[in-house]
Design a protein around this motif. Structure first.
Motif, short mmCIF file in Angstrom:
data_model
loop_
_atom_site.label_atom_id
_atom_site.label_comp_id
_atom_site.label_asym_id
_atom_site.label_seq_id
_atom_site.Cartn_x
_atom_site.Cartn_y
_atom_site.Cartn_z
N ALA A 6 39.42 4.91 20.82
CA ALA A 6 38.91 6.04 21.62
C ALA A 6 40.02 7.05 21.86
CB ALA A 6 38.40 5.51 22.96
N GLY A 7 39.67 8.21 22.44
CA GLY A 7 40.70 9.22 22.78
C GLY A 7 40.12 10.42 23.50
N THR A 8 40.63 10.69 24.70
CA THR A 8 40.13 11.79 25.52
C THR A 8 40.12 13.11 24.76
OG1 THR A 8 41.04 10.73 27.47
CG2 THR A 8 40.54 13.09 27.67
N LEU A 9 41.23 13.35 24.03
CA LEU A 9 41.40 14.67 23.40
C LEU A 9 41.14 14.63 21.90
CD1 LEU A 9 44.57 15.74 25.41
CD2 LEU A 9 42.20 16.50 25.74
N GLY A 43 49.88 22.38 13.66
CA GLY A 43 50.95 22.41 14.66
C GLY A 43 50.50 21.87 16.01
N LEU A 44 49.18 21.72 16.19
CA LEU A 44 48.70 21.11 17.44
C LEU A 44 48.57 19.60 17.25
CD1 LEU A 44 48.23 24.09 18.06
CD2 LEU A 44 46.12 23.45 19.22
N PRO A 45 48.52 18.83 18.37
CA PRO A 45 48.53 17.37 18.24
C PRO A 45 47.27 16.82 17.60
CG PRO A 45 49.16 18.06 20.46
CD PRO A 45 48.62 19.27 19.77
N VAL A 46 47.36 16.46 16.32
CA VAL A 46 46.20 15.89 15.63
C VAL A 46 46.64 14.78 14.69
CG1 VAL A 46 44.30 16.31 14.04
CG2 VAL A 46 44.98 18.09 15.64
N GLY A 47 45.86 13.72 14.65
CA GLY A 47 45.97 12.69 13.62
C GLY A 47 44.54 12.36 13.21
N MET A 51 38.98 11.45 14.23
CA MET A 51 40.14 12.23 14.66
C MET A 51 40.85 11.50 15.81
SD MET A 51 39.61 14.52 12.52
CE MET A 51 41.13 15.39 12.87
N VAL A 52 42.20 11.60 15.81
CA VAL A 52 42.99 11.08 16.93
C VAL A 52 44.04 12.16 17.25
CG1 VAL A 52 42.57 8.63 16.45
CG2 VAL A 52 44.46 9.80 15.31
#
Ligand code: KE4
Length: 428
Positions: free
Chosen positions: A296-299, A271-275, A112-113
């Motif tokens: 990597a990615g904090t969220l 609708g929330l920030p997801v890739g 997930m990103v």
């Protein structure tokens, strides 16, 4: 009369470049200022002045169930009571990964990103790490987010605002990106011949929807698959827009193609920030901490975003949303084509499922060059007339339109009447 949207836009331009946080929202070239949305529900938007619109942008794809669907809102509210971000693994990430791998068989492992851009950027790095090669082949007019390496002949806002090759991208970066016309397999074969053993991957929108929308020719995608396999390059499907929208398994399910990597986004975040990006385990296992390719990615895997995305995807499956979207798309296309016939306008309408585009040209559109034949002044006139009639289409000829399961037949009928009046202004 100065509207609240105008006041907000004046303030926004003092503190936000172009007054927007993403260029395509600026309504540039349309002789109209953007409106500011205060509320959205179902197929509708309401702006800061209380104007209501039937929405065919759907926040550029995520709102496949319409805006603020109850199941998604409740999932977010419920998840938020347990915390909004942990920075540790959480159970919802595992459920999301298992669902994606179940729905998209080419994906054996997934990460997930937080945006489509991160997903495609990570696919490129992984493909280069896996093959040990540097060059990438992309297609003119395709847009894969604002990755330096892919802002070459890019579509969407880059094309709309005349920056398909953005400033700030070092020539050395762009030199590693080979851009060829979509639907031209000979150009792809030539690119492989001229860059023997140095192409890491082809990245493609299987159904390009960032220069308007056009479809792959018979066997084009299959030929890409074969040419990549022959050349030892990876095939990356950018399904950020088509993923989980054109079919449960995306465009790769419809066209029966198995890419090596897939980039996803939009719908999977509710609708929330997801890739997300995923593919064969032998490739994905090169990713840190399992392997040498860092990403990597904090969220990444944020619990609220996972809860929203899982709720949206499960609801889509529960109601067989893809059947509903095909029925709505068929009705929308029939109404539009009937209007074009009645008015004697030869414009080109193209659709796949709930994604569509009306090109203001009588010529067939199958790549960027043919899309650019569209009459953008006529498009701008049409866009403004529809907006004044309470119908919001994408504010650029080089974008696609989106239906949602929240669009009701009466909204399609009302839209058809507005479209008819708007197109009539173009009849000479
Ligand atoms: P984001 O980084 O904007 O989440 O996703 C980039 C992206 C990647 N791949 C494809 C096929 C895409 O369509 C996109 C983003 N789509 C545009 C609409 N054409 C986003 C709208 C905008 O830039 O504001």
């Amino acid at each position: 009369m100065t509207t609240r949207s105008s006041e907000l836009f004046a303030r926004a331009q003092r503190r936000i470049p172009g007054g927007v946080n993403s260029p395509v929202r600026a309504f540039r070239g349309l002789d109209r200022e953007p409106f500011f949305v205060e509320r959205a529900a179902g197929a509708k938007l309401w702006d800061a002045d209380g104007n209501e619109y039937i929405d065919y942008v759907g926040t550029w794809g995520p709102a496949i169930l319409g805006h603020a669907p109850r199941v998604v809102v409740e999932a977010i509210q419920d998840a938020a009571t347990r915390g909004v971000s942990f920075g540790t693994p959480n159970p919802l990430e595992v459920e999301m990964a298992e669902l994606i791998c179940r729905w998209v068989p080419s994906i054996e492992k997934v990460r997930m990103v937080n945006s489509g851009t991160e997903a495609t950027m990570s696919c490129l790095r992984l493909a280069r790490g896996f093959t040990g090669r540097d060059k990438i082949i992309k297609f003119e007019g395709c847009y894969h987010g604002h990755v330096d390496a892919l802002l070459v002949h890019a579509g969407s806002g880059a094309l709309t605002h005349g920056q398909p090759d953005s400033a700030g991208v070092p020539a050395d970066f762009a030199r590693l990106t080979i851009s060829v016309p979509f639907n031209d397999i000979e150009a792809v074969c030539a690119a492989f011949r001229e860059n023997r053993d140095s192409v890491a991957a082809i990245i493609v929108e299987p159904v390009p929807a960032n220069a308007g929308l056009y479809l792959p020719r018979e066997n084009f995608l299959q030929s890409l698959r074969e040419e990549c396999t022959k050349a030892g390059a990876l095939l990356i499907f950018d399904e950020v827009m088509t993923g989980f929208r054109v079919a449960r398994g995306g465009a790769q399910e419809i066209y029966g193609i198995t890419p090596d990597l897939t980039a996803l986004g939009k719908v999977i975040g509710g609708g929330l920030p997801v890739g997300a990006f995923g593919g064969r385990a032998e490739i994905m296992d090169l990713l840190s901490p399992a392997g040498p390719v860092y990403q990597a990615g904090t969220l990444s895997g944020n619990p609220l975003a996972m809860a929203a995305g899982l709720a949206q995807l499960r609801e889509l499956e529960r109601i067989d949303g893809w059947r509903m979207l095909e029925e709505l798309g068929t009705a929308f296309e029939a109404a539009t084509r009937s209007t074009l016939r009645k008015l004697g306008l030869p414009f080109t309408f193209q659709r796949i499922g709930s994604m569509f585009c009306l090109f203001f040209t009588g010529e067939p559109v199958f790549d960027l060059a043919t899309a650019k034949r569209s009459d953008r002044a006529a498009f701008a006139t049409y866009f403004r007339a529809c907006l004044d009639g309470g119908v919001y289409f994408a504010p650029s000829q080089f974008e696609a339109g989106f239906l949602s399961t929240a669009h009701q037949p009466q909204e399609i009928e009302r839209t058809a009447a507005v479209v008819h009046r708007a197109l009539k202004t173009l009849v000479r």
